[in-house]
Design a protein around this motif. Structure first.
Motif, PDB file in Angstrom:
ATOM      1  N   VAL A  20      50.420  43.814  67.150  1.00  0.00           N
ATOM      2  CA  VAL A  20      50.712  44.895  67.953  1.00  0.00           C
ATOM      3  C   VAL A  20      50.058  46.213  67.197  1.00  0.00           C
ATOM      4  N   PRO A  21      49.222  46.997  67.626  1.00  0.00           N
ATOM      5  CA  PRO A  21      49.032  48.180  66.890  1.00  0.00           C
ATOM      6  C   PRO A  21      50.076  49.262  67.111  1.00  0.00           C
ATOM      7  N   GLN A  22      49.951  50.191  65.860  1.00  0.00           N
ATOM      8  CA  GLN A  22      51.184  51.098  66.051  1.00  0.00           C
ATOM      9  C   GLN A  22      50.655  52.313  65.458  1.00  0.00           C
ATOM     10  N   GLY A  23      50.997  53.524  65.931  1.00  0.00           N
ATOM     11  CA  GLY A  23      50.595  54.503  65.378  1.00  0.00           C
ATOM     12  C   GLY A  23      51.937  55.284  64.772  1.00  0.00           C
ATOM     13  N   GLY A  24      52.420  56.346  65.499  1.00  0.00           N
ATOM     14  CA  GLY A  24      53.441  57.147  65.001  1.00  0.00           C
ATOM     15  C   GLY A  24      54.751  56.535  65.626  1.00  0.00           C
ATOM     16  N   ASN A  25      54.907  55.484  66.406  1.00  0.00           N
ATOM     17  CA  ASN A  25      55.961  54.933  67.198  1.00  0.00           C
ATOM     18  C   ASN A  25      56.759  55.871  67.670  1.00  0.00           C
ATOM     19  N   THR A  26      56.159  56.798  68.454  1.00  0.00           N
ATOM     20  CA  THR A  26      57.086  57.693  69.290  1.00  0.00           C
ATOM     21  C   THR A  26      56.740  57.712  70.877  1.00  0.00           C
ATOM     22  N   GLY A  27      56.195  56.320  71.267  1.00  0.00           N
ATOM     23  CA  GLY A  27      55.687  55.981  72.572  1.00  0.00           C
ATOM     24  C   GLY A  27      57.233  55.997  73.258  1.00  0.00           C
ATOM     25  N   MET A  28      56.988  56.056  74.482  1.00  0.00           N
ATOM     26  CA  MET A  28      57.951  55.934  75.547  1.00  0.00           C
ATOM     27  C   MET A  28      58.381  54.676  76.180  1.00  0.00           C
TER      28      MET A  28
ATOM     29  N   CYS B 153      53.310  61.684  66.094  1.00  0.00           N
ATOM     30  CA  CYS B 153      52.302  60.861  66.731  1.00  0.00           C
ATOM     31  C   CYS B 153      51.072  60.921  66.288  1.00  0.00           C
ATOM     32  N   THR B 154      50.329  59.963  66.480  1.00  0.00           N
ATOM     33  CA  THR B 154      48.814  60.124  65.851  1.00  0.00           C
ATOM     34  C   THR B 154      47.806  59.982  66.898  1.00  0.00           C
ATOM     35  N   ILE B 155      46.743  60.334  66.601  1.00  0.00           N
ATOM     36  CA  ILE B 155      45.678  60.621  67.792  1.00  0.00           C
ATOM     37  C   ILE B 155      45.372  59.222  68.320  1.00  0.00           C
TER      38      ILE B 155
ATOM     39  N   GLY C 110      47.212  56.713  68.719  1.00  0.00           N
ATOM     40  CA  GLY C 110      48.417  56.535  69.731  1.00  0.00           C
ATOM     41  C   GLY C 110      48.223  57.462  70.951  1.00  0.00           C
ATOM     42  N   ASN C 111      47.885  58.733  70.656  1.00  0.00           N
ATOM     43  CA  ASN C 111      47.704  59.404  71.810  1.00  0.00           C
ATOM     44  C   ASN C 111      46.618  59.038  73.070  1.00  0.00           C
ATOM     45  N   LEU C 112      45.158  58.520  72.238  1.00  0.00           N
ATOM     46  CA  LEU C 112      44.408  58.123  72.935  1.00  0.00           C
ATOM     47  C   LEU C 112      44.721  56.539  73.705  1.00  0.00           C
ATOM     48  N   SER C 113      45.448  55.821  72.903  1.00  0.00           N
ATOM     49  CA  SER C 113      45.784  54.624  73.462  1.00  0.00           C
ATOM     50  C   SER C 113      46.843  54.725  74.748  1.00  0.00           C
ATOM     51  N   THR C 114      47.490  55.887  74.783  1.00  0.00           N
ATOM     52  CA  THR C 114      48.574  55.913  75.969  1.00  0.00           C
ATOM     53  C   THR C 114      48.100  57.124  76.711  1.00  0.00           C
ATOM     54  N   ASN C 115      46.705  57.509  76.496  1.00  0.00           N
ATOM     55  CA  ASN C 115      46.195  58.754  77.347  1.00  0.00           C
ATOM     56  C   ASN C 115      47.110  59.762  77.402  1.00  0.00           C
ATOM     57  N   ALA C 116      47.625  60.289  76.199  1.00  0.00           N
ATOM     58  CA  ALA C 116      48.817  61.254  76.365  1.00  0.00           C
ATOM     59  C   ALA C 116      48.306  62.397  77.089  1.00  0.00           C
ATOM     60  N   GLY C 117      49.519  62.957  77.590  1.00  0.00           N
ATOM     61  CA  GLY C 117      49.246  64.389  78.409  1.00  0.00           C
ATOM     62  C   GLY C 117      49.823  65.612  77.669  1.00  0.00           C
ATOM     63  N   GLY C 118      51.041  65.832  77.808  1.00  0.00           N
ATOM     64  CA  GLY C 118      51.583  67.203  77.271  1.00  0.00           C
ATOM     65  C   GLY C 118      51.524  68.370  77.842  1.00  0.00           C
TER      66      GLY C 118
ATOM     67  N   VAL D 172      41.314  47.548  68.670  1.00  0.00           N
ATOM     68  CA  VAL D 172      42.134  48.605  67.869  1.00  0.00           C
ATOM     69  C   VAL D 172      41.245  49.801  67.501  1.00  0.00           C
ATOM     70  N   ILE D 173      41.675  51.177  68.042  1.00  0.00           N
ATOM     71  CA  ILE D 173      41.069  52.349  68.001  1.00  0.00           C
ATOM     72  C   ILE D 173      41.083  52.565  66.342  1.00  0.00           C
ATOM     73  N   THR D 174      40.031  52.852  65.823  1.00  0.00           N
ATOM     74  CA  THR D 174      40.152  53.136  64.306  1.00  0.00           C
ATOM     75  C   THR D 174      39.722  54.505  64.114  1.00  0.00           C
TER      76      THR D 174
ATOM     77  N   ALA E  41      52.637  58.723  84.607  1.00  0.00           N
ATOM     78  CA  ALA E  41      51.512  59.795  84.607  1.00  0.00           C
ATOM     79  C   ALA E  41      51.053  59.978  83.281  1.00  0.00           C
ATOM     80  N   GLU E  42      51.986  59.822  82.387  1.00  0.00           N
ATOM     81  CA  GLU E  42      51.328  60.184  80.862  1.00  0.00           C
ATOM     82  C   GLU E  42      51.713  59.125  79.799  1.00  0.00           C
ATOM     83  N   HIS E  43      52.948  58.403  80.086  1.00  0.00           N
ATOM     84  CA  HIS E  43      53.513  57.753  79.092  1.00  0.00           C
ATOM     85  C   HIS E  43      53.054  55.958  79.196  1.00  0.00           C
TER      86      HIS E  43
HETATM   87  P1  FAD Z   1      52.824  54.511  69.150  1.00  0.00           P
HETATM   88  O1  FAD Z   1      54.111  54.840  69.917  1.00  0.00           O
HETATM   89  O2  FAD Z   1      52.684  54.120  68.071  1.00  0.00           O
HETATM   90  O3  FAD Z   1      51.947  53.453  70.098  1.00  0.00           O
HETATM   91  C1  FAD Z   1      51.763  53.748  71.722  1.00  0.00           C
HETATM   92  C2  FAD Z   1      50.828  52.659  71.985  1.00  0.00           C
HETATM   93  O4  FAD Z   1      49.574  52.961  71.653  1.00  0.00           O
HETATM   94  C3  FAD Z   1      51.243  51.315  71.901  1.00  0.00           C
HETATM   95  O5  FAD Z   1      50.665  50.474  73.110  1.00  0.00           O
HETATM   96  C4  FAD Z   1      50.308  50.890  70.464  1.00  0.00           C
HETATM   97  O6  FAD Z   1      49.913  49.600  70.664  1.00  0.00           O
HETATM   98  C5  FAD Z   1      49.013  51.527  70.995  1.00  0.00           C
HETATM   99  N1  FAD Z   1      48.336  52.126  69.612  1.00  0.00           N
HETATM  100  C6  FAD Z   1      48.834  53.123  68.753  1.00  0.00           C
HETATM  101  N2  FAD Z   1      47.920  53.196  68.110  1.00  0.00           N
HETATM  102  C7  FAD Z   1      46.663  52.600  68.370  1.00  0.00           C
HETATM  103  C8  FAD Z   1      45.387  52.302  68.005  1.00  0.00           C
HETATM  104  N3  FAD Z   1      44.931  53.131  66.638  1.00  0.00           N
HETATM  105  N4  FAD Z   1      44.552  51.554  68.353  1.00  0.00           N
HETATM  106  C9  FAD Z   1      44.967  50.885  69.652  1.00  0.00           C
HETATM  107  N5  FAD Z   1      46.166  50.991  70.103  1.00  0.00           N
HETATM  108  C10 FAD Z   1      47.166  51.810  69.583  1.00  0.00           C
HETATM  109  N6  FAD Z   1      53.787  61.677  75.846  1.00  0.00           N
HETATM  110  C11 FAD Z   1      52.855  62.455  76.650  1.00  0.00           C
HETATM  111  O7  FAD Z   1      51.933  61.995  76.941  1.00  0.00           O
HETATM  112  N7  FAD Z   1      53.259  63.929  77.032  1.00  0.00           N
HETATM  113  C12 FAD Z   1      54.497  64.447  76.266  1.00  0.00           C
HETATM  114  O8  FAD Z   1      54.573  65.625  76.679  1.00  0.00           O
HETATM  115  C13 FAD Z   1      55.098  63.717  75.536  1.00  0.00           C
HETATM  116  N8  FAD Z   1      56.209  64.302  74.800  1.00  0.00           N
HETATM  117  C14 FAD Z   1      57.018  63.522  74.069  1.00  0.00           C
HETATM  118  C15 FAD Z   1      58.061  64.203  73.402  1.00  0.00           C
HETATM  119  C16 FAD Z   1      58.903  63.412  72.414  1.00  0.00           C
HETATM  120  C17 FAD Z   1      59.894  64.418  71.844  1.00  0.00           C
HETATM  121  C18 FAD Z   1      58.616  62.008  72.368  1.00  0.00           C
HETATM  122  C19 FAD Z   1      59.232  61.353  71.002  1.00  0.00           C
HETATM  123  C20 FAD Z   1      57.391  61.569  72.531  1.00  0.00           C
HETATM  124  C21 FAD Z   1      56.582  62.192  73.685  1.00  0.00           C
HETATM  125  N9  FAD Z   1      55.573  61.448  74.257  1.00  0.00           N
HETATM  126  C22 FAD Z   1      54.931  62.279  75.126  1.00  0.00           C
HETATM  127  C23 FAD Z   1      55.569  60.128  73.964  1.00  0.00           C
HETATM  128  C24 FAD Z   1      54.516  59.902  72.818  1.00  0.00           C
HETATM  129  O9  FAD Z   1      54.416  60.831  71.918  1.00  0.00           O
HETATM  130  C25 FAD Z   1      53.006  59.626  73.100  1.00  0.00           C
HETATM  131  O10 FAD Z   1      53.010  58.788  73.880  1.00  0.00           O
HETATM  132  C26 FAD Z   1      52.002  59.550  72.067  1.00  0.00           C
HETATM  133  O11 FAD Z   1      50.960  59.529  72.342  1.00  0.00           O
HETATM  134  C27 FAD Z   1      52.158  58.194  71.414  1.00  0.00           C
HETATM  135  O12 FAD Z   1      51.538  57.969  70.001  1.00  0.00           O
HETATM  136  P2  FAD Z   1      52.117  57.073  68.515  1.00  0.00           P
HETATM  137  O13 FAD Z   1      51.027  57.497  67.672  1.00  0.00           O
HETATM  138  O14 FAD Z   1      53.655  57.769  68.458  1.00  0.00           O
HETATM  139  O15 FAD Z   1      51.795  55.831  69.565  1.00  0.00           O
END
Ligand code: FAD
Ligand code: 2HG
Ligand code: ZN
Length: 469
Positions: A63-71, A136-138, A140-148, A202-204, A422-424
């Protein structure tokens, strides 16, 4: 599983004590609780490859983990206790910035805010911005295709990424750190790993795009009577501000109410009774004065035509931060108000006001008393279509209606041609709901990709759709 052979290689960087592992095996919402055989904390891509090869040899899920802020529960191991959590947190170096190429190559565990700062120090902008950016980490951002909040102008994480370095499920290192805007040399492997939630590899490290620093940022708060008015205002703002329109965020009335209840210390932009509003940001390439004049003209015209009932433009950076904090505190305010049900939906922007009106009516009729906490990225057609218990109730048993509420909300999303994430991402939270709307051919293609990349199914099993039965 005996982890002593790994412990020898990862002396001091392999956690096996149950208490020490606790922060890594639950999510920040305290919604998912798992356990693990160990938490590995590699320093390099080579370290990651060693861990992955060990796991592959022993059939241990990763289970890869970055900042553990995922939703969506995607970074939490399940309760079986057989998985290894691979924390990328120590891989947090900026490998290099090429200011002329407008790119930055960074390790996966870099905190998003640190990357924004590093770019700024080099006179550039890294525009990805979200409420969790301090943790959060980049990767994790890329692995979730974060929006913001800046997708409207700069796109989501995928659009900001040019290249990746990945450790495959076989423990090989793929160096795809290309800083190219154009590269048509076969299948786009980078785009498969982005948004895969750690299920393919795993994205490094990543090479991401940078932009010129804007000369000025101007923030406005505009009260709107209806979501339809907000949508009409978006159209006018796009016509008048063009590409300078950077953010267009909506907070509906129940969000305003929950913020005032839960966070009475907050300062509000408008003196009168607080009403629903949009937060607009313009980043102007030329000057503060010209940006401010454009925003003032827009709001004056909107006031005269009745689209906006009142408005304020932040006069300085402190005030701009205060406006933004109202938006950024939404997640915490709703969390403080008790149990809640989250949806992260998108529909075509043209249909989003009708979606909100019709679906709010349906949900409040079926579940009387619930509060519709609807806010988010209106400019992208993406709303956090959340639901809270009635005012004053913490909703101890709110969970019992969750599946039924999801069903109504997501059926409506589908009827409006939208998406249930859409983004989580899907994680475990939205896996089965997403599968309801995928055709057999789409699910089969996803399974084929998973099979090709991770035939032993060790990469984050049970998350997303690649191994969905
Ligand atoms: P994690 O939670 O650690 O992991 C998320 C996923 O990515 C997991 O599947 C994990 O296995 C995988 N992963 C992590 N790192 C790697 C890696 N290096 N290689 C492969 N897989 C990996 N999200 C949005 O899109 N938009 C928002 O506006 C937004 N606002 C937020 C606001 C708050 C207050 C909070 C708490 C969260 C918010 N989020 C938002 C959700 C979250 O922050 C994002 O999903 C963020 O991209 C997750 O990054 P992380 O490093 O915490 O990943
Ligand atoms: C945001 O846009 C996040 O603030 C969080 O995506 C949304 O709390 C939520 O549901
Ligand atoms: Zn969001």
């Amino acid at each position: 599983m005996n982890t002593s052979s790994l412990a020898n290689t990862f002396s001091g960087r392999l956690i096996t004590d149950v208490a020490d592992m606790a922060p890594f095996v639950t999510d920040w919402r305290k919604r998912w609780f798992g356990s693990a055989i160990a938490v590995a904390q590699p320093d390099t891509a080579e370290d990651v490859a060693i861990v992955v090869r060990w796991c592959a040899a022993h059939g241990v899920p990763i289970v890869p983990q970055g900042g553990n802020t995922g939703m969506s529960g995607a970074a939490t191991p399940d309760a079986a206790g057989s998985a290894l959590v691979l924390s990328l947190a120590r891989m947090n170096r900026v490998r290099g910035i090429d200011a002329l190429n407008n790119t930055m190559t960074v390790e996966a565990g870099c905190i998003l805010q640190a990357l924004q700062d590093a770019a700024r120090e080099a006179g550039r902008l890294f525009p990805l911005s979200l409420g969790a950016e301090g943790s959060c980490t980049i990767g994790g951002n890329l692995s979730t295709n974060a929006g913001g909040v800046a997708v409207l102008r700069f796109g989501n994480a995928r659009e900001l990424c040019l290249g990746l370095e990945v450790v495959t499920a076989q423990g090989e290192i793929w160096n795809g750190l290309r800083g190219l805007r154009k590269d048509n040399t076969g299948y786009d492997l980078r785009d498969l790993f982005i948004g895969a939630e750690g299920t393919l590899g795993v994205i490094t490290a990543a090479t991401v795009k940078l932009f010129p620093l804007p000369a000025a940022k101007i923030t406005a708060w505009a009260a709107v009577a209806t979501v339809h008015d907000a949508l009409n205002l978006l159209q006018v703002a796009q016509a008048k501000l063009g590409a300078r329109l950077t953010a267009f965020e909506l907070l509906t009335q129940p969000c305003i109410d929950i913020l005032t209840e839960q966070m009475p210390h907050l300062r509000w932009p408008l003196a009168a009774t607080q009403t629903q509003a949009v937060l607009i940001e313009l980043s102007d390439a030329e000057s503060e004065a010209s940006g401010r004049a454009s925003l003032e003209a827009l709001l004056e015209a909107a006031f005269e035509s009745g689209l906006v009932t009142d408005a304020a433009i932040a006069t300085n950076i402190t005030q701009s931060r205060e406006f933004w904090s109202l938006r950024e505190f939404m997640t915490e305010a709703q969390q403080r108000a008790g149990k809640n049900i989250k949806h992260d939906i998108s529909v075509p922007i043209s249909r989003i006001a009708d979606f909100v009106e019709q679906t709010n009516a349906e949900i409040t009729e079926k579940f009387p008393g619930v509060r519709m906490i609807v806010f988010g990225h209106l400019g992208d057609g993406n709303l956090h279509y959340n639901v809270s218990p009635p005012k004053g109730a913490v909703g101890e048993n709110f969970g019992v209606i969750e599946a039924a509420v999801n069903h109504v909300a997501h059926n409506a999303v589908n009827a409006f041609g939208g998406s249930v994430s859409a983004e989580h991402g899907l994680g475990v939270l939205r896996r089965s709901e997403a599968a309801r709307f995928k055709s057999p051919v789409e699910l089969a293609m996803m399974r084929s990709i998973k099979q090709a990349f991770d035939p032993k199914c060790i990469m984050n099993p049970g998350k997303s759709l690649g191994d969905f039965a």
